[in-house]
Design a protein around this motif. Structure first.
Motif, PDB file in Angstrom:
ATOM      1  N   TRP A 292      46.173  31.618  45.723  1.00 49.86           N
ATOM      2  CA  TRP A 292      47.904  31.191  45.579  1.00 49.86           C
ATOM      3  C   TRP A 292      47.029  32.049  44.101  1.00 49.86           C
ATOM      4  O   TRP A 292      47.700  32.911  43.530  1.00 49.86           O
ATOM      5  N   LYS A 293      46.053  31.591  43.397  1.00 45.05           N
ATOM      6  CA  LYS A 293      45.653  32.627  41.879  1.00 45.05           C
ATOM      7  C   LYS A 293      45.803  33.997  41.510  1.00 45.05           C
ATOM      8  O   LYS A 293      46.192  34.382  41.014  1.00 45.05           O
ATOM      9  N   PRO A 294      45.298  34.985  42.876  1.00 49.47           N
ATOM     10  CA  PRO A 294      45.304  36.152  42.472  1.00 49.47           C
ATOM     11  C   PRO A 294      46.848  36.617  43.010  1.00 49.47           C
ATOM     12  O   PRO A 294      46.745  37.541  42.666  1.00 49.47           O
ATOM     13  N   LEU A 295      47.380  36.017  43.668  1.00 49.20           N
ATOM     14  CA  LEU A 295      48.497  36.920  44.205  1.00 49.20           C
ATOM     15  C   LEU A 295      49.711  36.402  44.068  1.00 49.20           C
ATOM     16  O   LEU A 295      50.918  36.682  44.218  1.00 49.20           O
ATOM     17  N   LEU A 296      50.124  34.709  43.948  1.00 50.04           N
ATOM     18  CA  LEU A 296      51.158  33.963  43.440  1.00 50.04           C
ATOM     19  C   LEU A 296      50.906  33.347  42.326  1.00 50.04           C
ATOM     20  O   LEU A 296      52.731  32.594  41.721  1.00 50.04           O
ATOM     21  N   SER A 297      49.822  33.559  41.127  1.00 45.96           N
ATOM     22  CA  SER A 297      50.837  32.493  39.947  1.00 45.96           C
ATOM     23  C   SER A 297      50.833  33.046  39.056  1.00 45.96           C
ATOM     24  O   SER A 297      51.148  32.027  38.279  1.00 45.96           O
TER      25      SER A 297
END
Length: 452
Positions: free
Chosen positions: A242-247
């Protein structure tokens, strides 16, 4: 007289065989239920899939029994839950006896020419290329998006799949034997890496650029914060990705646009395939089934990916269409609880081949024709890896309710999906839900035994 009768019998048998429909099964990877125009998405462009849905059956309540690619694909081929087929990692493949009972093997035995194109996704070293009359898949777990063709040119995986479909149809269409072609797109699965990426065909890179995609309701931080401590860790793969794509809102916009772009690329291939079927004059004797191997969270509950029992993860698009679909079933929308384990028995039934006794799914068309009762619930299981990376979860899903238990921790979830479709409130701790919770616990115990 005897010779004449024998000739008549032979001619009748050949005529019946000639009438057997061609079958094409199309599978997308990580394709959530609502990433389709026909399912009400006002942003994504999928005109060719929408047209198939309009001419066929659009299943609005389709799910998978395990939301991870290798398990779901084994279920699709065998018609069995993971608890029965036993494929629960990326290295295990079908044993010879089990492979012989998959729908492609059974159709080949019945006289069909069979093909496979794209990502097989079960095992690596022993993928069954020799079983098929046409095989266009590299023996690898997760193919790259950018491939190099025989001329040394780079071609996107989706475009490569499209070319292979064209080649298969040119070779096998219109012949005496019917065919069954299984196609597995990599799209819209992310390209694994650190960070993961969504490589899009050049011609689609500007698509959706000026479109604002609504943020999911449960992307708000309080929904991640409400999850139990064992789940709410940075080691959870869903959170890690989630961190690099949707955070951030900006990342969510970019990732969702790329995800949609990959699906539109698939839609283009489907449109070309349908046009080719018409050109070859076999469209009226071909059944087309389209499905996702599992769903995908695009920021809901603070997650990216599948695996868990949330609706975004386990609910998928499903369409059955084509000229070979009975006229009485064309142009309808179905709310029956359809599953990935139903694909194999549906295909076999359409081809006039008996399903093995070990098959746990059923013929979806027979339910639509009211020849079989619709299921009232199903068992969900995801036991690959385990905590802390992917906490194991099992449960029961009904048309209105969902019960999940994280088996390593004894943590329960109860959602009323009819009233709370975004699964914002876990009702398991509420005293007012005691009766419903106990009923679903009992049903969970029954189904856990039945699926083995």
């Amino acid at each position: 007289m005897i010779i004449a009768l024998a000739l008549a019998y032979t001619c009748t048998a050949l005529a019946q065989q000639a009438k057997k429909p061609n079958i094409i099964f199309l599978l997308t990877d990580d394709h959530r239920w609502d990433a389709l125009g026909a399912m009400g998405n006002k942003v994504i462009r999928t005109p060719h899939l929408d047209a198939l849905a309009k001419r066929g059956i659009l299943f609005r309540n389709a799910h998978v029994t395990t939301a991870i690619c290798m398990v779901s694909r084994a279920s699709l081929l065998s018609g069995q839950y993971m608890s029965r087929h036993g494929i629960n990692d990326f290295n295990t493949d079908f044993k010879p006896a089990a492979l012989a009972d998959t729908y492609p093997a059974l159709l080949r035995k019945a006289g069909y020419k069979i093909g496979f194109i794209g990502k097989f996704g079960i095992g690596v070293k022993n993928q069954p290329d020799t079983l098929f009359d046409y095989w266009a898949a590299k023996k690898e777990g997760q193919p790259p998006y950018e491939l190099v063709d025989q001329s040394g040119h780079v071609i996107h995986h989706t475009d490569s799949v499209g070319k292979d479909i064209t080649q298969f149809l040119e070779r096998f269409a219109g012949k005496e034997a019917p065919f069954c072609l299984s196609v597995s797109f990599k799209a819209p699965h992310e390209l694994d890496g650190n960070p993961p990426q969504y490589p899009v065909q050049e011609r689609f890179k500007s698509l959706y650029e000026n479109v604002k995609i609504p943020d999911p309701l449960t992307a708000a931080p309080q929904y991640w914060d409400s999850l139990p401590a064992f789940f709410r860790t940075e080691q959870n793969i869903g959170r890690d990705r989630w961190k690099p794509l949707l955070s951030t809102p900006e990342l969510r916009q970019q990732t969702t646009r790329d995800y949609y772009r990959l699906i539109t690329g698939v839609d283009e291939v489907v449109g070309n395939m349908v046009a080719q079927l018409k050109d070859l004059k076999i469209d009226q004797n071909t059944l087309i089934i389209f499905m996702g191997d599992n769903g995908f969270s695009l920021g809901e509950h603070g997650l990216e990916g599948k695996w868990f029992g949330f609706e975004e993860s386990i609910r998928v698009p499903l369409i059955i269409s084509g000229g070979a679909l009975p006229k009485s079933l064309q142009g309808r929308s179905s709310n029956q609880l359809a599953l990935n384990i139903d694909i194999a028995p549906t295909i076999l039934s359409v081809a006039g081949v008996a399903a093995p006794r070990a098959v746990q799914g059923y013929n979806l068309l027979a339910v639509e024709q009211k020849k079989l009762p619709a299921r009232k619930d199903f068992f969900y299981e995801h036991t690959y890896l385990g905590s802390p990376r992917l906490p194991k979860v099992e449960g029961v899903v009904t048309p209105d309710l969902k019960y999940m238990i994280y088996t390593e921790h004894g943590y329960e979830e109860l959602y009323d999906n009819a009233k709370d479709p975004h699964e914002t409130v876990n009702l398991a701790k509420r005293s007012s839900e005691k009766l419903r919770l106990e009923k679903l616990r009992r049903r969970y115990g029954e189904l856990k035994k039945e699926v083995k």
